[in-house]
Enzyme design. Structure first.
Site, PDB file in Angstrom:
ATOM      1  N   ASP A  99       9.779  14.199  12.075  1.00  0.00           N
ATOM      2  CA  ASP A  99      11.193  14.472  11.799  1.00  0.00           C
ATOM      3  C   ASP A  99      11.312  14.870  10.326  1.00  0.00           C
ATOM      4  O   ASP A  99      11.271  14.018   9.439  1.00  0.00           O
ATOM      5  CB  ASP A  99      12.044  13.238  12.089  1.00  0.00           C
ATOM      6  N   LYS A 162      17.887  18.205  14.612  1.00  0.00           N
ATOM      7  CA  LYS A 162      18.370  16.826  14.502  1.00  0.00           C
ATOM      8  C   LYS A 162      19.553  16.819  13.550  1.00  0.00           C
ATOM      9  O   LYS A 162      19.519  17.465  12.496  1.00  0.00           O
ATOM     10  CB  LYS A 162      17.245  15.920  14.007  1.00  0.00           C
ATOM     11  N   LYS A 194      18.428  16.355  18.765  1.00  0.00           N
ATOM     12  CA  LYS A 194      18.439  14.914  18.546  1.00  0.00           C
ATOM     13  C   LYS A 194      19.698  14.567  17.767  1.00  0.00           C
ATOM     14  O   LYS A 194      19.911  15.054  16.662  1.00  0.00           O
ATOM     15  CB  LYS A 194      17.200  14.457  17.778  1.00  0.00           C
TER      16      LYS A 194
END
Length: 243
Positions: A99, A162, A194
């Site tokens: 991430d 995300k 996400k």
């Protein structure tokens, strides 16, 4: 149309959860507990600081639960070499997913090349591992800028967009998530979303699932395309699952 009950939302959401501990007070015993919770809940992944990746990978070996970690987090700096080095180390320790925080300040001042170069370099380092690019949408704020950042990240190789680090004053919002989903749909390539930061209730999870269904279609959501990143949400989902 009737609203789904909490139990149905929880049963759908738990397999999509990235069970997270990115607190400054995280310890090895807390990671042990996180991994136990991950197994009991049947979540998609855990998301932990890089120095806990090896422990998480050992504890979850054979479970099918993935190990994610954060890079360039939370500040979204511009040191590409550091980001790739940290990524390589995390992968050696057993990370399945990276991430990466977009260098969003560079992006906001018009330096798209710095942002693009980092994503592409980390993408190359990831190999078969999944790359989620954190846009920090609460800091970008403007919907048009969120869309541009989404397009940039997707073009540079992101497997997921995300929303947030969870460390900024404004985290995930439905408006940001909708803009990101629209860009994923328009890109024509397989990519996921996400939603992370500020999710605390079963109703929060249900709202984002409904949003994804509306924009992407009822059959789109799966652990390969949609994640909920949260820590405090887990207990509420587990309780509701049994209701």
């Amino acid at each position: 149309m009737d609203e789904p009950d909490a139990g149905a939302v929880a049963r759908r959401a738990l397999p999509l959860l990235d069970l997270t501990d990115l607190t400054e007070t995280c310890t090895e015993p807390k990671i042990e507990a996180l991994c136990r919770d991950a197994r009991s809940g049947g979540v998609a992944a855990i998301c932990v600081w890089p120095h806990f990746v090896a422990q998480g990978a050992r504890a979850l070996k054979g479970s099918g639960i993935r190990v994610a970690t954060v890079i360039n987090f939370p500040a979204g700096g511009e040191d590409c070499a550091r980001a790739t080095d940290d990524t390589a180390e995390a992968l050696r320790d057993g990370a399945d997913e990276i991430d990466l925080v977009l260098p969003y300040r560079a992006f906001l001042r018009g330096d798209a090349d710095t942002a693009r170069d980092m994503i592409e370099a980390v993408r190359d380092t990831c190999g078969a591992a999944s790359l989620k690019v954190i846009l920090e949408t609460g800091e970008i704020a403007d919907p048009d800028a969120i869309r541009r950042a989404s397009r940039l990240a997707l073009a540079a190789g992101a497997d997921f967009l995300k929303t947030s680090t969870g460390k900024s004053p404004v985290s995930a919002t439905p408006e940001a998530a909708a803009a990101m989903l629209a860009e994923i749909r328009a890109s024509g390539r397989p990519a996921g979303l996400k939603v992370s930061g500020g999710l605390r209730s079963v109703a929060d999870a249900g709202a984002y699932l409904a949003l994804a269904d509306r924009i992407m279609g009822a059959d789109w959501v799966s652990a390969k395309t949609f994640r909920l990143g949260a820590s405090s949400l887990f207990g509420a989902l587990m309780q509701a699952r049994e209701s």
